[in-house]
Scaffold this active site. Structure first.
Site, PDB file in Angstrom:
ATOM      1  N   LYS A 132       0.811  -1.227   0.000  1.00  0.00           N
ATOM      2  CA  LYS A 132       0.000   0.000   0.000  1.00  0.00           C
ATOM      3  C   LYS A 132       0.848   1.283   0.000  1.00  0.00           C
ATOM      4  O   LYS A 132       0.354   2.364   0.314  1.00  0.00           O
ATOM      5  CB  LYS A 132      -0.999   0.052   1.187  1.00  0.00           C
ATOM      6  CG  LYS A 132      -1.923  -1.132   1.330  1.00  0.00           C
ATOM      7  CD  LYS A 132      -2.486  -1.656   0.056  1.00  0.00           C
ATOM      8  CE  LYS A 132      -3.524  -0.815  -0.604  1.00  0.00           C
ATOM      9  NZ  LYS A 132      -3.977  -1.440  -1.888  1.00  0.00           N
ATOM     10  N   GLY A 147       2.393   2.476  -2.731  1.00  0.00           N
ATOM     11  CA  GLY A 147       2.340   3.131  -4.047  1.00  0.00           C
ATOM     12  C   GLY A 147       3.194   2.354  -5.037  1.00  0.00           C
ATOM     13  O   GLY A 147       3.682   2.888  -6.036  1.00  0.00           O
ATOM     14  N   THR A 148       3.386   1.060  -4.748  1.00  0.00           N
ATOM     15  CA  THR A 148       4.282   0.221  -5.550  1.00  0.00           C
ATOM     16  C   THR A 148       3.775   0.026  -6.976  1.00  0.00           C
ATOM     17  O   THR A 148       4.562  -0.009  -7.919  1.00  0.00           O
ATOM     18  CB  THR A 148       4.478  -1.151  -4.871  1.00  0.00           C
ATOM     19  OG1 THR A 148       3.199  -1.753  -4.642  1.00  0.00           O
ATOM     20  CG2 THR A 148       5.201  -1.021  -3.544  1.00  0.00           C
ATOM     21  N   ARG A 149       2.459  -0.105  -7.131  1.00  0.00           N
ATOM     22  CA  ARG A 149       1.924  -0.306  -8.484  1.00  0.00           C
ATOM     23  C   ARG A 149       2.122   0.954  -9.324  1.00  0.00           C
ATOM     24  O   ARG A 149       2.518   0.874 -10.490  1.00  0.00           O
ATOM     25  CB  ARG A 149       0.442  -0.684  -8.410  1.00  0.00           C
ATOM     26  CG  ARG A 149      -0.266  -0.816  -9.753  1.00  0.00           C
ATOM     27  CD  ARG A 149       0.396  -1.767 -10.718  1.00  0.00           C
ATOM     28  NE  ARG A 149       0.468  -3.137 -10.243  1.00  0.00           N
ATOM     29  CZ  ARG A 149       1.133  -4.110 -10.855  1.00  0.00           C
ATOM     30  NH1 ARG A 149       1.810  -3.866 -11.968  1.00  0.00           N
ATOM     31  NH2 ARG A 149       1.152  -5.329 -10.356  1.00  0.00           N
ATOM     32  N   SER A 174      -4.988   2.293   4.854  1.00  0.00           N
ATOM     33  CA  SER A 174      -5.139   1.853   3.467  1.00  0.00           C
ATOM     34  C   SER A 174      -5.214   0.322   3.392  1.00  0.00           C
ATOM     35  O   SER A 174      -6.043  -0.253   2.672  1.00  0.00           O
ATOM     36  CB  SER A 174      -3.951   2.362   2.654  1.00  0.00           C
ATOM     37  OG  SER A 174      -3.935   1.776   1.383  1.00  0.00           O
ATOM     38  N   ARG A 176      -8.567   4.256  -3.045  1.00  0.00           N
ATOM     39  CA  ARG A 176      -9.888   4.055  -2.429  1.00  0.00           C
ATOM     40  C   ARG A 176     -10.151   5.141  -1.384  1.00  0.00           C
ATOM     41  O   ARG A 176      -9.222   5.674  -0.786  1.00  0.00           O
ATOM     42  CB  ARG A 176      -9.944   2.702  -1.702  1.00  0.00           C
ATOM     43  CG  ARG A 176      -9.947   1.492  -2.586  1.00  0.00           C
ATOM     44  CD  ARG A 176     -10.225   0.270  -1.700  1.00  0.00           C
ATOM     45  NE  ARG A 176     -10.256  -0.947  -2.476  1.00  0.00           N
ATOM     46  CZ  ARG A 176      -9.251  -1.802  -2.544  1.00  0.00           C
ATOM     47  NH1 ARG A 176      -8.126  -1.549  -1.889  1.00  0.00           N
ATOM     48  NH2 ARG A 176      -9.350  -2.902  -3.260  1.00  0.00           N
TER      49      ARG A 176
HETATM   50  N1  PPS Z   1      -0.843   7.670  -9.353  1.00  0.00           N
HETATM   51  C1  PPS Z   1      -1.509   6.948  -8.449  1.00  0.00           C
HETATM   52  N2  PPS Z   1      -2.746   6.479  -8.701  1.00  0.00           N
HETATM   53  C2  PPS Z   1      -3.397   5.749  -7.776  1.00  0.00           C
HETATM   54  N3  PPS Z   1      -2.896   5.431  -6.561  1.00  0.00           N
HETATM   55  C3  PPS Z   1      -1.676   5.877  -6.278  1.00  0.00           C
HETATM   56  C4  PPS Z   1      -0.931   6.645  -7.187  1.00  0.00           C
HETATM   57  N4  PPS Z   1       0.249   6.953  -6.607  1.00  0.00           N
HETATM   58  C5  PPS Z   1       0.239   6.412  -5.406  1.00  0.00           C
HETATM   59  N5  PPS Z   1      -0.919   5.765  -5.188  1.00  0.00           N
HETATM   60  C6  PPS Z   1      -1.249   5.070  -3.943  1.00  0.00           C
HETATM   61  O1  PPS Z   1      -0.951   3.699  -4.121  1.00  0.00           O
HETATM   62  C7  PPS Z   1      -1.642   3.044  -3.062  1.00  0.00           C
HETATM   63  C8  PPS Z   1      -1.644   1.561  -3.329  1.00  0.00           C
HETATM   64  O2  PPS Z   1      -0.338   1.111  -3.114  1.00  0.00           O
HETATM   65  P1  PPS Z   1       0.227  -0.189  -3.785  1.00  0.00           P
HETATM   66  O3  PPS Z   1       0.110  -0.105  -5.252  1.00  0.00           O
HETATM   67  O4  PPS Z   1       1.597  -0.362  -3.250  1.00  0.00           O
HETATM   68  O5  PPS Z   1      -0.743  -1.295  -3.223  1.00  0.00           O
HETATM   69  S1  PPS Z   1      -0.501  -2.871  -3.191  1.00  0.00           S
HETATM   70  O6  PPS Z   1       0.336  -3.162  -2.031  1.00  0.00           O
HETATM   71  O7  PPS Z   1       0.129  -3.275  -4.451  1.00  0.00           O
HETATM   72  O8  PPS Z   1      -1.843  -3.438  -3.032  1.00  0.00           O
HETATM   73  C9  PPS Z   1      -2.999   3.691  -3.043  1.00  0.00           C
HETATM   74  O9  PPS Z   1      -3.489   3.626  -1.737  1.00  0.00           O
HETATM   75  P2  PPS Z   1      -5.005   3.974  -1.360  1.00  0.00           P
HETATM   76  O10 PPS Z   1      -5.169   5.437  -1.675  1.00  0.00           O
HETATM   77  O11 PPS Z   1      -5.111   3.721   0.078  1.00  0.00           O
HETATM   78  O12 PPS Z   1      -5.876   3.105  -2.187  1.00  0.00           O
HETATM   79  C10 PPS Z   1      -2.705   5.121  -3.510  1.00  0.00           C
HETATM   80  O13 PPS Z   1      -2.819   6.080  -2.504  1.00  0.00           O
END
Ligand code: PPS
Length: 378
Positions: A135, A137-139, A224, A343
């Site tokens: 959570k 921001g790895t994706r 998150s 979310r």
């Molecule tokens: N550009 C962009 N678009 C959407 N979301 C973004 C972006 N950059 C960072 N984030 C944040 O990434 C959070 C999810 O983190 P991960 O991708 O590491 O989640 S996971 O561990 O793979 O499930 C996700 O957490 P939540 O906001 O709690 O859903 C986002 O806040």
């Protein structure tokens, strides 16, 4: 009776003008296809790195492997200079299913041209891994990095060093997309950061591995994490009740993974037993949202890549509330991450949030000290 020689020759000859033309067309078609294939595949791989400007040299990640000289070939760059196309290998059926919230529809499948070119090069073990945090921001980081022509990444989370280690390096390598000389193979599995065995296992595979950790305020990260679980199992207890072992005494339940993961300093100590700090890059999850180009600049430097991903690649999508890519991979359309990223979090009792802040403060301080970077969470 004398045979009609003229008629015999005309009818039976394999060189009838029409047939001859057809044969010629087929030969030309075959030659053209062969040349096209050569240029796309073999020739591309054969172009020496010296043609290239600003590409890094990186080891292929195999134990004992030598660093590849030069960068990606000019032709390889041209072939793979996809307007945001990723170097994605489709997830094999044997791979662990990716977490449902972490799939990026449309972002994982290369287009037909890209698939054709993907036939060249070879599969290599990663030279850089986004190891955490869940959570954080790895994706977003991986999707942004894939815009770079010298980075090729597997879309799904392989979970090799935590869940699939017994499947062996060949299984792991096979998940990877094909790369040409000088291109970096990457993957991301955020659970590695908190997996006790992961540092030793990664180090056993490659001591030169570059590790990237996206960190985020541990309190927001915990919320998150909880929000994600809640979206799948709406009947779970409240965040507030899960936070405490004993709410009256204010004793935090550190065995709850949502809390555990955020004690970054503790997990980092484990990694530092196997890797020097110079091989670990910490990306701010907060800055990845407010200044994606800035953070991507640091990552490209760390990977020894030319800064190709800049602010020109991003726009802020008001509806999504996050930065998005101007060009999606394999197309010229804008691309934001899916609904499972960003979310709406539930409202959490502010007293509980405050208590958690107090809990994390000493760990955060230690983490700032260890990394030499104040992430500003307090
Ligand atoms: N550009 C962009 N678009 C959407 N979301 C973004 C972006 N950059 C960072 N984030 C944040 O990434 C959070 C999810 O983190 P991960 O991708 O590491 O989640 S996971 O561990 O793979 O499930 C996700 O957490 P939540 O906001 O709690 O859903 C986002 O806040």
């Amino acid at each position: 009776m004398e045979p009609n020689v003229t008629c015999f020759c005309v009818d039976a000859s394999p060189f009838h003008p029409v047939r001859r033309k057809l044969l010629l067309v087929f030969i030309m078609l075959f030659l053209w296809l062969y040349l096209f294939y050569c240029c796309a595949g073999s020739c591309a791989a054969a172009v020496p790195g010296a043609v290239l400007l600003g590409s890094p040299s990186l080891a292929d990640g195999r134990p004992g492997a030598e660093k590849a000289p030069g960068g990606a070939g000019l032709l390889s760059k041209l072939l793979l200079l996809r307007a945001g196309q990723p170097g994605t290998a489709p997830r094999p059926a044997s791979a662990e299913p990716p977490e449902a919230e972490d799939t990026e529809p449309g972002a994982l499948e290369p287009g037909p041209i890209s698939r054709f070119f993907n036939g060249s090069g070879s599969k290599k073990l990663p030279q850089a891994i986004i190891v955490g945090v869940k959570k954080g921001g790895t994706r977003a980081l991986l999707e942004f990095l894939r815009v770079h022509p010298d980075i090729r990444a597997v879309g799904a989370e392989p979970h090799f060093f935590d869940r699939n280690y017994e499947k062996g390096f060949d299984w792991y390598r096979d998940l990877m997309p094909r790369t040409l000389d000088g291109q970096i193979t990457m993957e991301k599995t955020p659970s590695y950061f908190v997996t006790k065995e992961a540092p030793a296992r990664i180090s056993a595979m490659s001591k030169d591995m570059k590790l990237i950790v996206v960190v985020r305020d541990p309190v927001t990260r915990a919320i998150s994490d909880y929000t994600q679980t809640l979206s799948k199992r709406p009947d779970i207890p409240t965040f507030e009740s899960l936070t405490f072992k004993n709410r009256t005494t204010g004793l935090i339940d550190t065995s709850w993974s949502a809390i555990q993961i955020g004690i970054y300093a503790k997990h980092l100590e484990n990694w530092l037993q196997y890797f020097p700090m110079s091989q670990i890059l910490f990306v701010s999850g907060e800055r990845l949202i407010t200044d994606p180009a800035g953070e991507l600049g640091r990552v490209q430097d760390f990977l020894g890549l030319k800064r190709i991903i800049t602010d020109k690649h991003f726009y802020f999508n008001q509806t999504k509330g996050f930065p998005c890519l101007k060009k999606a991979e394999g197309s010229s359309k804008p691309h934001c991450l899916g609904k499972t990223k960003g979310r709406t979090h539930p409202n959490i009792d502010q007293e509980v949030v405050q208590r958690l802040r107090e809990f994390y403060r000493p760990f955060n301080m230690k983490f700032y000290q260890m990394t030499g970077h104040n992430f500003g969470w307090d």
